[in-house]
Design an enzyme around this catalytic site. Sequence first.
Site, short mmCIF file in Angstrom:
data_model
loop_
_atom_site.label_atom_id
_atom_site.label_comp_id
_atom_site.label_asym_id
_atom_site.label_seq_id
_atom_site.Cartn_x
_atom_site.Cartn_y
_atom_site.Cartn_z
N CYS A 170 0.80 -1.23 0.00
CA CYS A 170 0.00 0.00 0.00
C CYS A 170 0.83 1.28 0.00
O CYS A 170 0.27 2.37 -0.05
CB CYS A 170 -0.96 -0.02 1.18
SG CYS A 170 -1.98 -1.52 1.19
N GLU A 312 -0.92 4.83 13.92
CA GLU A 312 -0.71 6.10 13.22
C GLU A 312 -1.09 7.29 14.09
O GLU A 312 -0.41 8.32 14.07
CB GLU A 312 -1.50 6.13 11.91
CG GLU A 312 -1.12 7.31 11.03
CD GLU A 312 -1.72 7.26 9.64
OE1 GLU A 312 -1.27 8.04 8.78
OE2 GLU A 312 -2.65 6.45 9.41
N LYS A 330 -10.15 7.75 3.14
CA LYS A 330 -10.54 6.43 2.65
C LYS A 330 -12.03 6.17 2.80
O LYS A 330 -12.57 5.26 2.16
CB LYS A 330 -9.71 5.36 3.34
CG LYS A 330 -8.25 5.34 2.82
CD LYS A 330 -7.42 4.25 3.43
CE LYS A 330 -6.08 4.11 2.72
NZ LYS A 330 -5.20 5.27 2.86
N PHE A 394 2.17 -3.33 4.03
CA PHE A 394 2.47 -4.54 4.80
C PHE A 394 3.97 -4.64 5.06
O PHE A 394 4.79 -4.17 4.28
CB PHE A 394 2.00 -5.78 4.04
CG PHE A 394 0.53 -6.05 4.15
CD1 PHE A 394 -0.26 -5.41 5.09
CD2 PHE A 394 -0.08 -6.97 3.31
CE1 PHE A 394 -1.61 -5.68 5.20
CE2 PHE A 394 -1.43 -7.24 3.39
CZ PHE A 394 -2.20 -6.59 4.34
#
Length: 407
Positions: A170, A312, A330, A394
């Site tokens: 990602c 985060e 998102k 990942f």
Amino acid sequence: MAPLAVRAYTATTALGRGRQAQADALRERRGGLRRNDFGPRVEDGQPLACWIGRVDGLEDIELPAELAGWDCRNNRLAWLALQHDGIADALDAVVARYGAQRVAVVVGTSTSSIGATEEAYARLEAGPDGTPRFAADLDRSIVHTPHSLGDFVQRVSGLRGPCITVATACSSSAKVFAQASRLIEAGLVDAALVGGVDTLCGSVLFGFNALQLVAAEPCMPFDAARVGLSLGEAGGFAVLERVDARDAEADGLQLCGYGESSDAHHMSAPHPQGLGAQLAMRDALARGGIDAAQVGYLNLHGTATPANDHAEALAISAVFPDTLHASSTKGWTGHTLGAAGIVESVVALLALEHGELPGTLNSATRDPVCGAQIRFDNARADGLRYAMNNSFGFGGNNCSLLFGRAA
């Protein structure tokens, strides 16, 4: 690092085609997620129960005859995205200045055209000797490789510089900016077409569902009740060029810094304190030569999975003051995987261009771990000078990009 001029930029997502469609939907808080109507069925014959960010019209696109060998959902979306917001004109300009061999193609993807490979295996035929083989219309090796996207974009654009496909999950299409910067700094090229494309397929939907990361309802980034992500598809591109001191266009948007890290804490979970994320953000700030307080907007990776958002949020609180406006978009587009970096860089660039800062869609109750930096409501910030984008993949593969407006 020496800043790079952003000559053109675009994104096509579930919100629509081109950056104006993105800006309008963000401003109006109009999301693009829908109930899943794509791909393989589960045991009861229904699609996987989730919400997706699907790009309309890809099934109807026909590539020109000379590009038929690259035909697949992913490359159709690449073709569509390249048609918008002056990308072709910007490429013509840099090719005229430097020559096609001095312009690189650096693109990111996570699954590339694996959807075509899934179809090929589903439609295996028996050969003359009884050995299974791909059907003739899918017996095209280029669409069964991760480099399908890079090869296709190079062919479409006519560029002849280095051609690289980055596949780091990602963070893929964020890391392309860093890769292009290094190519230009090393003197190998003078400009680059960067971007990324990822499309929905069975491996994406069922793979993430097997990891128990997919929410049954629209994702809710940083909400206390969040349970998982919503998957999406998207494509986007930008044209980067070295800045000449005499360049009259040098007062526009720029890539000012990048930061990369690999904390390697776990194959599919971030470091719980976000240490790798902190390192990437601090590295981007250092390359840009600015303090954290100078950043006005940060587009968060913010997938709405419990572990990602928690880590985060801790990282943001450790790096930035409370004055920062940080949000995840998102909830509008879904998590577009290898295309997330370019899509959310476009959001950061739109914030710089228009002073409109998106909030966080679908979320209502802040997770207590969130600092004041993480905002749910839209806001305005006239005179915004710097914006950042986070993309984390990942394996703890992290990238942060710092964009700015030249003085």
